[in-house]
Design an enzyme around this catalytic site. Sequence first.
Site, PDB file in Angstrom:
ATOM      1  N   ASP A 422      27.228  50.202  46.604  1.00 29.43           N
ATOM      2  CA  ASP A 422      28.476  50.110  45.423  1.00 29.43           C
ATOM      3  C   ASP A 422      29.586  49.546  46.088  1.00 29.43           C
ATOM      4  OD1 ASP A 422      30.196  50.608  43.327  1.00 29.43           O
ATOM      5  OD2 ASP A 422      30.284  52.528  44.137  1.00 29.43           O
ATOM      6  N   LYS A 423      30.849  49.269  45.653  1.00 28.79           N
ATOM      7  CA  LYS A 423      31.803  48.713  46.419  1.00 28.79           C
ATOM      8  C   LYS A 423      32.739  49.655  46.856  1.00 28.79           C
ATOM      9  CE  LYS A 423      34.863  46.074  44.986  1.00 28.79           C
ATOM     10  NZ  LYS A 423      35.900  47.188  45.291  1.00 28.79           N
ATOM     11  N   THR A 424      33.266  50.069  45.663  1.00 30.65           N
ATOM     12  CA  THR A 424      34.531  50.791  45.249  1.00 30.65           C
ATOM     13  C   THR A 424      34.488  52.753  45.559  1.00 30.65           C
ATOM     14  OG1 THR A 424      35.637  49.490  43.396  1.00 30.65           O
ATOM     15  CG2 THR A 424      36.503  52.087  43.331  1.00 30.65           C
ATOM     16  N   GLU A 693      44.726  55.515  38.207  1.00 29.82           N
ATOM     17  CA  GLU A 693      45.755  56.294  37.608  1.00 29.82           C
ATOM     18  C   GLU A 693      47.395  56.375  38.239  1.00 29.82           C
ATOM     19  OE1 GLU A 693      44.686  59.005  35.079  1.00 29.82           O
ATOM     20  OE2 GLU A 693      44.065  58.195  33.319  1.00 29.82           O
ATOM     21  N   PHE A 735      39.394  55.878  28.576  1.00 28.25           N
ATOM     22  CA  PHE A 735      38.732  54.501  28.486  1.00 28.25           C
ATOM     23  C   PHE A 735      37.451  54.786  28.721  1.00 28.25           C
ATOM     24  CE2 PHE A 735      36.402  53.445  31.746  1.00 28.25           C
ATOM     25  CZ  PHE A 735      36.306  51.878  32.237  1.00 28.25           C
ATOM     26  N   LYS A 759      46.358  49.356  28.269  1.00 29.23           N
ATOM     27  CA  LYS A 759      46.285  48.445  29.745  1.00 29.23           C
ATOM     28  C   LYS A 759      44.575  48.985  30.169  1.00 29.23           C
ATOM     29  CE  LYS A 759      45.756  53.421  32.561  1.00 29.23           C
ATOM     30  NZ  LYS A 759      46.354  53.868  33.838  1.00 29.23           N
ATOM     31  N   ARG A 802      42.546  44.700  43.118  1.00 35.18           N
ATOM     32  CA  ARG A 802      42.087  44.943  41.218  1.00 35.18           C
ATOM     33  C   ARG A 802      43.158  45.028  40.611  1.00 35.18           C
ATOM     34  NH1 ARG A 802      37.810  49.273  41.969  1.00 35.18           N
ATOM     35  NH2 ARG A 802      38.728  50.349  40.145  1.00 35.18           N
ATOM     36  N   GLY A 883      30.926  47.170  40.020  1.00 35.56           N
ATOM     37  CA  GLY A 883      31.721  46.499  39.083  1.00 35.56           C
ATOM     38  C   GLY A 883      32.773  45.478  38.440  1.00 35.56           C
ATOM     39  N   ARG A 996      30.650  43.121  37.775  1.00 40.86           N
ATOM     40  CA  ARG A 996      30.293  42.912  36.206  1.00 40.86           C
ATOM     41  C   ARG A 996      29.278  43.724  35.968  1.00 40.86           C
ATOM     42  NH1 ARG A 996      36.262  43.800  35.171  1.00 40.86           N
ATOM     43  NH2 ARG A 996      36.974  41.884  34.940  1.00 40.86           N
TER      44      ARG A 996
END
Length: 1436
Positions: A422-424, A693, A735, A759, A802, A883, A996
């Site tokens: 994964d990245k984040t 957030e 979300f 948002k 981001r 993603g 994505r």
Amino acid sequence: HQREAGTPQVLPEGKERQRKRRRRKKKESKTRVVRSNLLLPEAEVEKSRRTVLASNRLKTTKYTALSFLPKNLFEQFHRLANVYFVFIALLNFVPAVNAFQPELALAPVLFILAVTAIKDLWEDYSRYRSDKEINHMECLVYSRNEKKYISRYWKEVKVGDFVQLRCNEIIPADILLLSSSDPDGLCHIETANLDGETNLKQRQVVRRFLELDSEFDPLKFTSVIECEKPNNDLSRFRGYIVHKSGKKDGLFKENLLLRGCTIRNTEEVAGIVIYAGHETKALLNNNGPRYKRSKLERQMNADVLWCVLILLIMCLFSAIGHGLWVWQYGEKKKPIFDVPGPDGKYLSPVLASVYLFLTVIIVFQVMIPISLYVSIEIVKICQVYFIHQDKDLYDEETDSQLQCRALNITEDLGQVQFIFSDKTGTLTENKMVFRRCTVSGIEYSHDDNAKRLAMYQEPDSEEDEAAPKGGTLSQRDSICSHQSIKVIHRSQSTKTHRRTGSRAEAKRASILSKHTAFSSPMEKDITPDPSLLEKVNECAKHLEVMRSHEQPLSHLSPELCDIFDFFIALTICNTVVVTAPNQPRHKVRDRFELKSPVKTIEDFIRRFTPSRLTSGSNSSSSSSLATSKSMHRFGLSVLSSTSTDSTLLKLEEKLAYSAQMNNNGYSSQQDRTAVRSGPGEGELRYEAESPDEAALVYAARAYNCSLVGRLSDQVSVELPHLGTLSFEVLHTLGFDSVRKRMSVVVRHPLTDEINVYTKGADSVIMDLLLPCSSDDPWGKHQKKIQSKTQNYLNLYAVDGLRTLCIAKRVLSKEEYACWLKSHLEAESSIENREEQLFQSALRIEKNLHLLGATGIEDRLQDGVPETIANLRKAGLQIWVLTGDKQETAVNIAYACKLLDHDEEIITLNAESPETCAVLLEQCLQCVESKFSNNSTDEATGNMTVGFTPLYPPSSPVLSSLGLVIDGRTLAYALEPTLEDKFLALAKRCRSVLCCRSTPLQKSMVVKLVRDKLKAMTLAIGDGANDVSMIQVADVGVGISGQEGMQAVMASDFAIPRFRHLEKLLLVHGHWCYSRLANMVLYFFYKNAMFVALLFWYQFYCGFSGSSMVDQWYLIFFNLLFSSLPQLITGVLDKDVPADMLIAVPQLYKSGQNMEEYQPHMFWMNMIDAMYQSVVCFFIPYFTYYDSEVDIFSWGTPITTIALFTIILHLAIETKTWTFLHWSSCIFSILLFFFVALVYNASCPVCHPPSNPYWTMERLMGDPMFYFTCIISPVVALLPRFLYRTLQGTLFPTQLQLGRQLSKLPPEIRTQLLTKLNVKEAMRQTQPFADSFSPSLGSNASDCCKAYNQSTPLPTSPQTSESLFQGHGTSEMESLPVGATFPWSSAVDQADFSLLKWITSTPLFSRIGTVLHVSSTLHLEQLAFGQSWPCIRLFNF
């Protein structure tokens, strides 16, 4: 006739009753009915009819005192090896075929079973103690007799009991929240024990109980709760509560308190137990440790079957030999030693062969290594222990270390071929820092903030220690308050604080951010942009003037309106909870009673707090909102199911209310002062559910737009010059990974309008904007703003930020009333509720007005680029599955060296499956044709690409290529018709970046590579969206980061940082594989060699199954005398030192290629075992030939020689010698002699008619015994020793070269490694790369530009039509020995001597030698691929 006529009337009624009964049972099977346990006595009959529900007693133990023995034996007999040995032992009780004393034959198998049983018993006892501690924790349960809450143990709580909890208490069961001391019916919980997250989550009292005028009384509770059956879905709870009046209220996950969570910020709550014990969601999710079968173990099992086949062949040969031997004597020529049966008859040759076959199975049983499996378990446990003790795998900042959750696949760490990351949060810090923004088409670069981040440093240690002293005691007080549970609460570690800096920084940060996630100074202390700050202040002044003159907001300029709404959206469009500074777990309570007197909307509409306890979410969706890693697909607002008509009637009253709220929307300056100083001095803290957030709320606060309070139906914002505004929250649409956005519906306090603030990802927000006409000036202006914003978004993505878009919509009264009606209908529906809520959100999130966009920086973790570079050199292919949007992911990939600027990038963006198929086909043709043209050049360059076990010869890796594919194209590429083409292209690329991508796509990619390429895969991630990928991979690694513990709980190994993966794989993985591989081969050799001794003797005893070795030695040889040295070697042996494995990562390829345990090695060991057994048998045979020694006086030397040979064989194969190695070998020999001497001296008639009495004592007085014990092992081991020395000298492997390099002095080794790196850098500029790059790029451009529908990468120097971007050199990652270590393995002939052979082996390398490198010239030769330096030997 009447009876016949009546029959048809009765049957339908009976059938109808049966149908109703079936329907009722079916319904009951899907739902659970819960009633109060405080029912009146007359209801006891009804109560007794209820089904028995689980108690709250926790029981994780497997055994009881009575069931332990049978159950444990039953479990152990699932292992076929144990069944085999028990069968052999029982077979020995049959008189016709027995070979040993039956009781003695049982000893080994009983010992193995006993050791395993003791281990299982100890583990179960540990679980029992843990269960007892938890079961005896106390809580308050309501008593009908005493009419108050009394203290009871957790194990005594039952479904239907009423439980009262206080602040900081742990929830004992899944409880429906019915009462709260909070006036708004809220309860905040911390789920750290459940998922590792320390941020707070809101829970809400059931609606109708919120309206109670008096205090909640459990005795008056008569409602019936109907809910779903127990399940492990943490993100969902469905049900209804039916009141005595017949009215129903919906129940949702916001009403449920989960077992294991902790009550925070609320003094007292009460509720009824819905699920207890093992039916709670927490325990249903606790699957315990994972069990996998390693690749090495699968290969070992195949070789065990070969051992079984060899055993059967030996037994069959012996049986046939014995039959022929019996047959040759006939009936009349029976020898005197052939004893007839009880009936006086002799056995026929055939029957004698059958009996002998079973007898020799008993004699040769050691061929199957009985102790192998137990030894492997012991070695793996010890290996895991030493991995845990590695200080390099401990992270001081987060106070966390490596966790091993799967004990049986440690060796797989040394064979990994693909890493899926994964990245984040995995490659990056997951610390979101506000960097830039654009509002109304104007970009604000925040240069001062960028300089702050670039030069970010913490104060000196003196300031560090002085600063936090003031606030520590109050925090400690808040933690220790209301400690009614007798349990030690661990202090919160600094898990959320993971950035570079000194220990002082980490210490200071841990105090500053105590209990508060995402709140480090780097994240909070944002420097505002001067121009934007000036505009914000100008806007505030205008608003103040307009307020004093009661002017409408329409008088404000469009730009200032957008700025005002932009910061309002940043402040309120989230789920952030505000906490007091001196008591971070206690919420700021500041309700402004300035709303409309009609309380209708807020009565029916409850705010929905998104929960992050979801496993199927899209976690790293870039440019998504803050909760993008945690939300369920349909995580929308939740409303209680009520009468739609009554709601709409009250709604009309609400909408008819005039705009008199304009003045009431403000609070006085005095109120604002009270807000700031009430809880205590210092700034407010924000409990955010995700770092996105928190970053936006802190950014808004930097511009004096501060979030100061949040309640269920109200959010308070403090603005400059205006005081505090109170926004009435009507709905929160959470979300989800499909919508990729979040919205709040609020009533604006200044205009009384209903506004929707949204948002989300720019890819979806831009499509939801209100269509603008180019005819009118306003439309042109809006189009210009959108175009500028899109350009800025692209620039942000190029910088690796981001991105997030902010938009709003103003709803008319009619639009809102119409939408609310359909939304309430969706809420009150039973079927497809989530889908209808999803559609309801889509109906309101359209025709938006764009306010602006933000760019948030997610900084790389320390050491990520270096780790990826070293893993690459080790032959590992790294795929990043994220993603994030494509541009952002690509730039992060460049930053972490996943992609190089000099390599060509294939970008696959397709709008349809057909286009995707054409793209893949064209790209494959280009790549394959270009590779075939350059294959000759590679051969002349003496380089190999890829590694044979992973790829077929026709599909090597092209190290100048990288592949970037977006989520839509990936979905097409993973279809069955295209997956082979996609894999064929991807495996030819040096890097693969999937953007994505959804959680499901991540797992599908891993599964595709694992199944199609038969490669060893490792997946690493930190969030809930990575769980499926981690579980699919052969090895799953979780990072215990800011995303909670979902990934860790699903993983096999957990590490604090990505950089720790380097040492875990390259060092510990390599060691574990090397040790176990060599230990397994040694086990097979040792057992085969010992059994072969018995087999050769059969030729001299008529294949009668007799043994020249005493049965005591035979039984305990493997179990006692030769077991300890191999265990020590399996745990402590290091073929190459750790620093060398890190310095030369290419050494890891030996595990990928399975060089330590190839199939032919098994057979080479078998052949060597046969040769050694021949030597160890026949040298004593000819030594004592034609003498008068008895059988045991000849067999005992053979046993002694076999022990010496086996231990010396292990010594040759051991690479590292420590005190424990020497001690174990000496101890094994001394133990054998001690047992032999004691046994022979104390057992005169142990084995009639033979007699072992005084055998060893006599032998130790015979010089011939010592001579044979010396010469036989030397002759037996000479071929192996010569092979090892010659091979290590003439044809050394990478590992042997690395081992020799590690023995050089540090200065010389550093020089050699430096020159090695220089030579590799020179090798990267091969003509192959120069000829490959430009032509491939042009060809690809010609053949594929018609099909590529992608936007070009911003970093690309080529045209937009080209799929292959960037010019570059080729960096060959997979090199042969000569390329990895660019010195020749040929030996200087002048130094070619037997003395060098001997000293080149690890056993003798340190005996009497000093390494001296002769000259600097040899260093140059060594580094640049010529000959080995002349190494002279000097005796001490």
